[in-house]
Structure formats: structure tokens, C-alpha cells
Write an enzyme that holds these catalytic residues in place. Structure first.
Site, PDB file in Angstrom:
ATOM      1  N   ARG A 150       0.850  -1.210   0.000  1.00  0.00           N
ATOM      2  CA  ARG A 150       0.000   0.000   0.000  1.00  0.00           C
ATOM      3  C   ARG A 150       0.875   1.245   0.000  1.00  0.00           C
ATOM      4  O   ARG A 150       0.623   2.199  -0.703  1.00  0.00           O
ATOM      5  CB  ARG A 150      -0.928  -0.006   1.210  1.00  0.00           C
ATOM      6  CG  ARG A 150      -2.287  -0.626   0.963  1.00  0.00           C
ATOM      7  CD  ARG A 150      -2.222  -2.019   0.347  1.00  0.00           C
ATOM      8  NE  ARG A 150      -3.519  -2.642   0.258  1.00  0.00           N
ATOM      9  CZ  ARG A 150      -4.072  -3.380   1.210  1.00  0.00           C
ATOM     10  NH1 ARG A 150      -3.417  -3.603   2.343  1.00  0.00           N
ATOM     11  NH2 ARG A 150      -5.261  -3.909   1.039  1.00  0.00           N
ATOM     12  N   ASP A 179      -0.304  -6.189  -3.685  1.00  0.00           N
ATOM     13  CA  ASP A 179      -1.727  -5.949  -3.411  1.00  0.00           C
ATOM     14  C   ASP A 179      -2.313  -5.183  -4.600  1.00  0.00           C
ATOM     15  O   ASP A 179      -1.631  -4.996  -5.615  1.00  0.00           O
ATOM     16  CB  ASP A 179      -1.904  -5.178  -2.080  1.00  0.00           C
ATOM     17  CG  ASP A 179      -3.182  -5.606  -1.369  1.00  0.00           C
ATOM     18  OD1 ASP A 179      -4.265  -5.451  -1.968  1.00  0.00           O
ATOM     19  OD2 ASP A 179      -3.113  -6.120  -0.239  1.00  0.00           O
ATOM     20  N   HIS A 233      -6.927  -9.240  -4.487  1.00  0.00           N
ATOM     21  CA  HIS A 233      -5.884  -8.261  -4.132  1.00  0.00           C
ATOM     22  C   HIS A 233      -4.740  -8.293  -5.149  1.00  0.00           C
ATOM     23  O   HIS A 233      -3.562  -8.264  -4.776  1.00  0.00           O
ATOM     24  CB  HIS A 233      -5.338  -8.540  -2.721  1.00  0.00           C
ATOM     25  CG  HIS A 233      -6.279  -8.134  -1.616  1.00  0.00           C
ATOM     26  ND1 HIS A 233      -6.425  -6.834  -1.196  1.00  0.00           N
ATOM     27  CD2 HIS A 233      -7.134  -8.864  -0.855  1.00  0.00           C
ATOM     28  CE1 HIS A 233      -7.315  -6.779  -0.211  1.00  0.00           C
ATOM     29  NE2 HIS A 233      -7.768  -8.002   0.001  1.00  0.00           N
ATOM     30  N   GLU A 297     -10.604 -11.976   1.061  1.00  0.00           N
ATOM     31  CA  GLU A 297     -11.328 -10.888   0.386  1.00  0.00           C
ATOM     32  C   GLU A 297     -11.275 -11.045  -1.138  1.00  0.00           C
ATOM     33  O   GLU A 297     -10.736 -10.179  -1.843  1.00  0.00           O
ATOM     34  CB  GLU A 297     -10.745  -9.535   0.810  1.00  0.00           C
ATOM     35  CG  GLU A 297     -10.981  -9.265   2.289  1.00  0.00           C
ATOM     36  CD  GLU A 297     -10.424  -7.931   2.768  1.00  0.00           C
ATOM     37  OE1 GLU A 297     -11.036  -7.326   3.637  1.00  0.00           O
ATOM     38  OE2 GLU A 297      -9.350  -7.509   2.268  1.00  0.00           O
ATOM     39  N   TYR A 387      -4.188  -5.590  14.785  1.00  0.00           N
ATOM     40  CA  TYR A 387      -4.075  -4.672  13.640  1.00  0.00           C
ATOM     41  C   TYR A 387      -3.600  -3.313  14.151  1.00  0.00           C
ATOM     42  O   TYR A 387      -4.363  -2.559  14.754  1.00  0.00           O
ATOM     43  CB  TYR A 387      -5.428  -4.556  12.922  1.00  0.00           C
ATOM     44  CG  TYR A 387      -5.655  -5.620  11.868  1.00  0.00           C
ATOM     45  CD1 TYR A 387      -5.146  -6.911  12.031  1.00  0.00           C
ATOM     46  CD2 TYR A 387      -6.365  -5.335  10.706  1.00  0.00           C
ATOM     47  CE1 TYR A 387      -5.346  -7.875  11.057  1.00  0.00           C
ATOM     48  CE2 TYR A 387      -6.576  -6.303   9.728  1.00  0.00           C
ATOM     49  CZ  TYR A 387      -6.065  -7.573   9.912  1.00  0.00           C
ATOM     50  OH  TYR A 387      -6.268  -8.540   8.956  1.00  0.00           O
ATOM     51  N   LEU A 388      -2.348  -3.016  13.869  1.00  0.00           N
ATOM     52  CA  LEU A 388      -1.751  -1.806  14.433  1.00  0.00           C
ATOM     53  C   LEU A 388      -1.964  -0.584  13.542  1.00  0.00           C
ATOM     54  O   LEU A 388      -1.434   0.487  13.830  1.00  0.00           O
ATOM     55  CB  LEU A 388      -0.257  -2.036  14.700  1.00  0.00           C
ATOM     56  CG  LEU A 388       0.083  -3.236  15.597  1.00  0.00           C
ATOM     57  CD1 LEU A 388       1.569  -3.246  15.935  1.00  0.00           C
ATOM     58  CD2 LEU A 388      -0.755  -3.262  16.867  1.00  0.00           C
ATOM     59  N   TRP A 438      -0.830  -2.722   8.403  1.00  0.00           N
ATOM     60  CA  TRP A 438      -1.297  -2.341   7.059  1.00  0.00           C
ATOM     61  C   TRP A 438      -0.991  -0.866   6.870  1.00  0.00           C
ATOM     62  O   TRP A 438      -1.036  -0.082   7.829  1.00  0.00           O
ATOM     63  CB  TRP A 438      -2.801  -2.597   6.932  1.00  0.00           C
ATOM     64  CG  TRP A 438      -3.194  -4.015   7.195  1.00  0.00           C
ATOM     65  CD1 TRP A 438      -3.794  -4.507   8.311  1.00  0.00           C
ATOM     66  CD2 TRP A 438      -3.005  -5.145   6.319  1.00  0.00           C
ATOM     67  NE1 TRP A 438      -3.980  -5.865   8.187  1.00  0.00           N
ATOM     68  CE2 TRP A 438      -3.510  -6.277   6.977  1.00  0.00           C
ATOM     69  CE3 TRP A 438      -2.441  -5.301   5.052  1.00  0.00           C
ATOM     70  CZ2 TRP A 438      -3.482  -7.562   6.421  1.00  0.00           C
ATOM     71  CZ3 TRP A 438      -2.415  -6.560   4.488  1.00  0.00           C
ATOM     72  CH2 TRP A 438      -2.933  -7.677   5.163  1.00  0.00           C
ATOM     73  N   GLU A 440      -2.268   1.566   4.437  1.00  0.00           N
ATOM     74  CA  GLU A 440      -3.078   2.519   3.667  1.00  0.00           C
ATOM     75  C   GLU A 440      -2.877   3.945   4.190  1.00  0.00           C
ATOM     76  O   GLU A 440      -2.813   4.900   3.432  1.00  0.00           O
ATOM     77  CB  GLU A 440      -4.572   2.178   3.774  1.00  0.00           C
ATOM     78  CG  GLU A 440      -5.006   0.979   2.970  1.00  0.00           C
ATOM     79  CD  GLU A 440      -5.031  -0.302   3.797  1.00  0.00           C
ATOM     80  OE1 GLU A 440      -4.169  -0.451   4.701  1.00  0.00           O
ATOM     81  OE2 GLU A 440      -5.893  -1.151   3.532  1.00  0.00           O
TER      82      GLU A 440
HETATM   83  C1  ACM Z   1      -6.924  -8.529   5.713  1.00  0.00           C
HETATM   84  O1  ACM Z   1      -7.137  -7.711   6.620  1.00  0.00           O
HETATM   85  N1  ACM Z   1      -7.286  -8.267   4.483  1.00  0.00           N
HETATM   86  C2  ACM Z   1      -6.248  -9.795   5.979  1.00  0.00           C
END
Ligand code: ACM
Length: 503
Positions: A150, A179, A233, A297, A387-388, A438, A440
């Protein structure tokens, strides 16, 4: 009885710890005696102590710092170590090289925080308290995923991040390399993947850089686990090679928005060949026993609309195009198993990953239980505590992050990877846990560090030592922050003084 101060200082907390009288001091005369096979650990100690101390720490047969590899040692497992610091000598022992590397991080933390400085700190006494430690991790998999797709993160940051993982005895750096928004791993057979897919949000690595990173990490006891997302993705790959999609005539751009993209890989033979070729090159660069292929996803709309995909589902005897998702994962998983690797995938409702997979349940903890009950090895990665990219507090000065929830330090610390209410057979399937960063909302390396710390310290403590002493953890973190400060980690400050912090 008050807990001895030194006991409070180490993150993660050692399994057994007995403080003793006296101190050991490293000085210009200190030498290391390394037994056969322990030389790389001695080299790491020298490398880590050199910038701040300037000490040469040569190898010598009568060295007072003894680093001993002894495969006969029992009870320390793959990664445990014993450390005795006496006033005159230090003995670090392990049955495996990884254990020695962990012990070296403990030595580093026992020294004054200034030892973590990037440059010389003259006038410091390089001294540590005498202590007897026997230390074994609770979980074998203690990791952090970094999304470099990302937003690309420079390889210098990957090395620094690896150092930060190793400092906390985390042993997996999971790189999310591809991705919808970017493809960062060069593939010689498909050069446009990075020529096209590497352009927005940053760039791409060279094979040489990735190979050097793998070696750098291995020298610190960290395995770099690559992730190549499929069959969803993949928009960046389809922008480079549209014929791998479900509508070959369609021209696509690398995606410039966040979310779940409808464009997914086609299911024709050429696509499977593409995935195998890419993964062969990935395996050439990454010796990791585990290879992650994403898998989550993946909207099936395109397959439902595609005559070719519907025909493939029929030929394969599947119930319908939706079942192509599991079929695809099985085909690629089988390929990795043939190559001697262990396939990893994100698991979520609706997709029961094939039996060869180790699953990372990312939605909620109970999905982990379901996978464990089906006999899958599980690496816990639930979004609500690992998830940080979510903000760490509700404070108005908290920088914007992934919207929807707060993941505070205490939640990370107290989330149990193998909850007590799971039946023992299911709990035994849990290999460990990892954090997810992640990106983004993370355009810079500094912001990645801000999000990672101190929450990664909490995850490390839970994964290594069990995470059931929040006040004790806070007290240790209070002092551990001096180490993070010395390293220049832009750590989020505590909301309250230690002992009063509620989140
Ligand atoms: C994810 O959060 N797409 C694994």
C-alpha cells in the site's frame, strides 16, 4: 517482597530470573570465547555493542564472556537460552543458534539504554547486574507483518524494523509484498509487475536488496516470510498483465483507492503457470519454510460472470464459480507443498483453507478456534487486537488511521493467543501470534514506527512470556521506553503515569 528493579526492565519478560549481587563490566580488555557454532552469535554481540561502546570484543580462548552452543542441553527448546552474569564472567548457553541470538538481546537490554545509541557514548560504564536467567518462549511464532504494497517502505527501514523485532525477541518479519495498490517484488519472468505495479505509492525492491535483507534478518534470528496475494488483491498485477484477469481485453490501472477490489485473477491454466513462476522466484529469494499466499477478500462476481470461469468450475466438478476460490488455494497450496514449503493463508468466514495450510484468522478469535478444531495450525492475527493500523487512543491529537475501532496497548497485551476456554487440543494448534501493520494510512517509515510502538512490545511480551501481568508490564515499559527513545523510535507517550494507565 519488592520485585528487583532489573527484573522489571526486560521486554519481553524472561521465564525465570534470579538477581544476584554484583555487576559485570564490559571494557577494552573484555574478550569473547565462542564454542564451535557460536561464532555468529559472538559476531552479532560485537556488531550490536560496537557503535555505542567502541569496544573491540575480540575472540580469545580465555575470553570472560563465554558463548556456548551445546546441542545436548535439554529443556531450552529451539530458541531458549540460559544466561549467567557473574561479576567476573558471563556464560550464555543454548542448544540452538537461535537461542544464543535471543540471549544476546537480553545482554543488550541488561546494559544501560545508551548501548542502543547509533554513535559513541563516551564515559558510560558498560555494566550489567549479575543475574541468572533461564528463558524459553511460550510460542514459536512471534511476528509482525509489514504491508509494503500500500505504501512502499525503503529497505533501510526494513533493516531497522528487523532490528526492532529482534530486540523484542520477535522472530518473523512477514512482508506483504503485493496488493491492488502495488507490486514490490521483482520477478524476472514478468518484469512489468514492478515496472507498472511498482509506480504508485512508492517503488520496488531489487532481488539483491531482498536477499541481503533475508541474510541480515537471519543473523538476528528473524525469518522473512514473503506474502504474494492471490487470487484477489491482484489489481497491480492485472494492470501489468491484463490477460491474467477475467476480461483479457480490459485495460486496468493500478488501484488508487483502498478497500476490496472486484478484479481478481482468472482461473485459466496460464494464470496457474504465472503463480507458480512467481512463487518459484519468490522461493529462490526467501528460504523461509512458510510462504503466504493471501487468499482473503476475493469477490467471486467476475467468475460468476465469466463463461470461462463457469466452464472451469464445471470441469473441476465444483458446485459453482464461488468454489473456485478454495480450488485455487488448494492448487497453489499443493504446489508449495511439492516444493517443500508450508502454505499460509488469511482465513475468514466462508473459506475453509485446504488441510495443508497454516491459517491466520484475521476476523475474530472464534475463527481461529474453528480452524484449530479442524486441525489446522493457527497463527492468531485477529484485527481487534493485532491490527496496528488502527489508532491507539481516542485522543484528539492521535493521527488519523484506519477507521472503526481503537486498538490500545492494554488490548494488545491482554489478548490471549490460545484462550483458556479453548479445549486443549485446539489450543495446542496455536503456533503463536503476529501484529499486522497495514499501510493505507502510513506513508512514512516514521509513522509506521509510531504505530508499531509501544504496541509491538506488548505483543512480544504476550507471545514470549504469557501476558498476564498488566501492572508489571507497564512498569517494565516505563523503563523500556528509555531504550526506544535512545533508538529514536517515535513512540506514542503513555496516557497516564505507570500504575494509573488504564489503556
Ligand atoms: C486482511 O485484513 N485483508 C487480511
Amino acid at each position: 517482597m519488592p520485585v528487583p528493579r532489573a527484573a522489571l526492565d526486560l521486554v519481553p519478560r524472561p521465564a525465570q530470573f534470579t538477581p544476584m549481587q554484583g555487576r559485570f563490566t564490559f571494557d577494552a580488555r573484555t574478550a569473547i570465547r565462542a564454542t564451535s557454532g557460536a561464532e555468529p552469535a559472538a559476531a552479532l554481540l560485537r556488531t550490536l555493542l560496537a557503535p555505542a561502546t567502541g569496544l573491540p570484543l575480540p575472540l580469545a580462548a580465555d575470553g570472560r564472556v563465554v558463548i556456548a552452543l551445546d546441542p545436548q542441553l535439554t529443556g531450552l527448546g529451539e530458541e531458549g537460552y540460559g544466561l549467567t552474569v557473574g561479576a567476573d564472567a558471563v556464560l550464555l548457553r543454548a542448544a540452538r543458534p537461535e537461542g544464543l541470538l535471543n540471549g544476546i538481546q537480553t545482554v543488550r537490554q541488561l546494559l544501560p539504554p545508551a548501548v542502543l545509541s547509533a554513535g559513541p557514548v563516551p564515559g558510560t560504564d558498560w555494566t550489567m547486574p549479575c543475574v541468572q536467567i533461564t528463558d524459553v518462549p511460550r510460542f514459536a511464532w512471534r511476528g509482525a507483518m509489514l504491508d509494503v504494497a500500500r505504501h512502499f517502505q525503503p529497505v533501510a527501514f526494513l533493516r531497522r524494523f528487523t532490528d526492532l523485532l529482534a530486540l523484542h525477541k520477535l522472530n518473523v518479519l512477514h512482508l506483504h509484498l503485493t496488493d491492488d495498490q502495488g507490486w514490490r517484488m521483482p520477478v524476472a519472468a514478468y518484469p512489468k509487475l514492478t515496472e507498472v505495479g511498482g509506480v504508485p505509492h512508492g517503488g520496488a525492491y531489487t532481488r539483491g536488496e531482498l536477499g541481503e535483507l533475508v541474510a541480515y534478518a537471519a543473523a538476528r534470528g528473524v525469518t522473512v516470510v514473503p506474502e504474494i496475494e492471490m487470487p484477489g488483491h491482484v489489481r497491480a498485477a492485472l494492470a501489468a498483465y491484463p490477460h491474467l484477469g477475467n476480461r483479457p481485453e480490459r485495460e486496468l490501472e493500478v488501484w488508487r483507492q483502498w478497500g476490496v477490489c472486484e478484479t481478481v485473477l482468472g482461473v485459466h491454466d496460464e494464470v496457474l503457470a504465472f503463480c507458480r513462476t512467481v512463487l518459484d522466484e519468490v522461493m529462490d529469494t526467501f528460504p523461509s519454510p512458510s510462504v503466504h499466499i493471501g487468499g482473503e477478500e476475493c469477490p467471486t462476481t467476475e467468475w460468476q460472470q465469466s463463461p470461462a470461469a463457469r466452464a472451469r468450475a464445471a470441469v473441476e466438478g465444483l458446485d459453482g464459480p464461488e468454489a473456485l476460490h478454495g480450488w485455487f488455494m488448494r492448487r497453489i497450496g499443493d504446489f508449495l507443498v511439492e516444493r517443500g514449503r508450508r502454505p499460509l493463508g488469511w482465513s475468514e468466514t466462508g473459506l475453509d483453507l485446504p488441510a495443508s495450510f497454516t491459517v491466520l484468522p484475521w476476523r475474530d478469535t472464534e475463527h481461529g478456534l474453528a480452524a484449530a478444531r479442524r486441525g489446522r495450525p493457527v497463527i492468531m492475527a485477529p484485527y481487534h487486537s493485532t491490527y496496528l493500523d488502527y489508532p491507539q487512543s481516542e485522543r484528539p491529537d492521535e493521527p488519523p488511521g484506519q477507521p472503526g475501532q481503537i486498538v490500545d496497548l492494554r488490548t494488545v497485551y491482554e489478548t490471549e493467543p490460545a484462550p483458556a476456554h479453548w479445549e486443549p487440543d485446539a489450543a495446542a494448534q496455536v503456533l503463536g501470534t503476529q501484529a499486522q501493520l497495514w499501510t493505507e494510512y502510513v506513508p512514512t517509515a516514521a509513522h509506521a514506527e509510531y504505530l508499531a510502538f509501544p504496541r509491538l512490545c506488548a505483543l512480544a511480551d504476550t507471545a514470549w512470556s504469557g501476558g498476564r501481568d498488566w501492572p508489571g508490564f507497564q512498569a517494565r515499559m516505563h523503563r523500556h521506553r528509555a531504550r526506544l527513545d535512545t533508538l529514536g523510535v517515535p513512540c506514542r507517550p503513555p496516557t497516564h503515569p505507570p500504575g494509573e494507565e488504564t489503556s
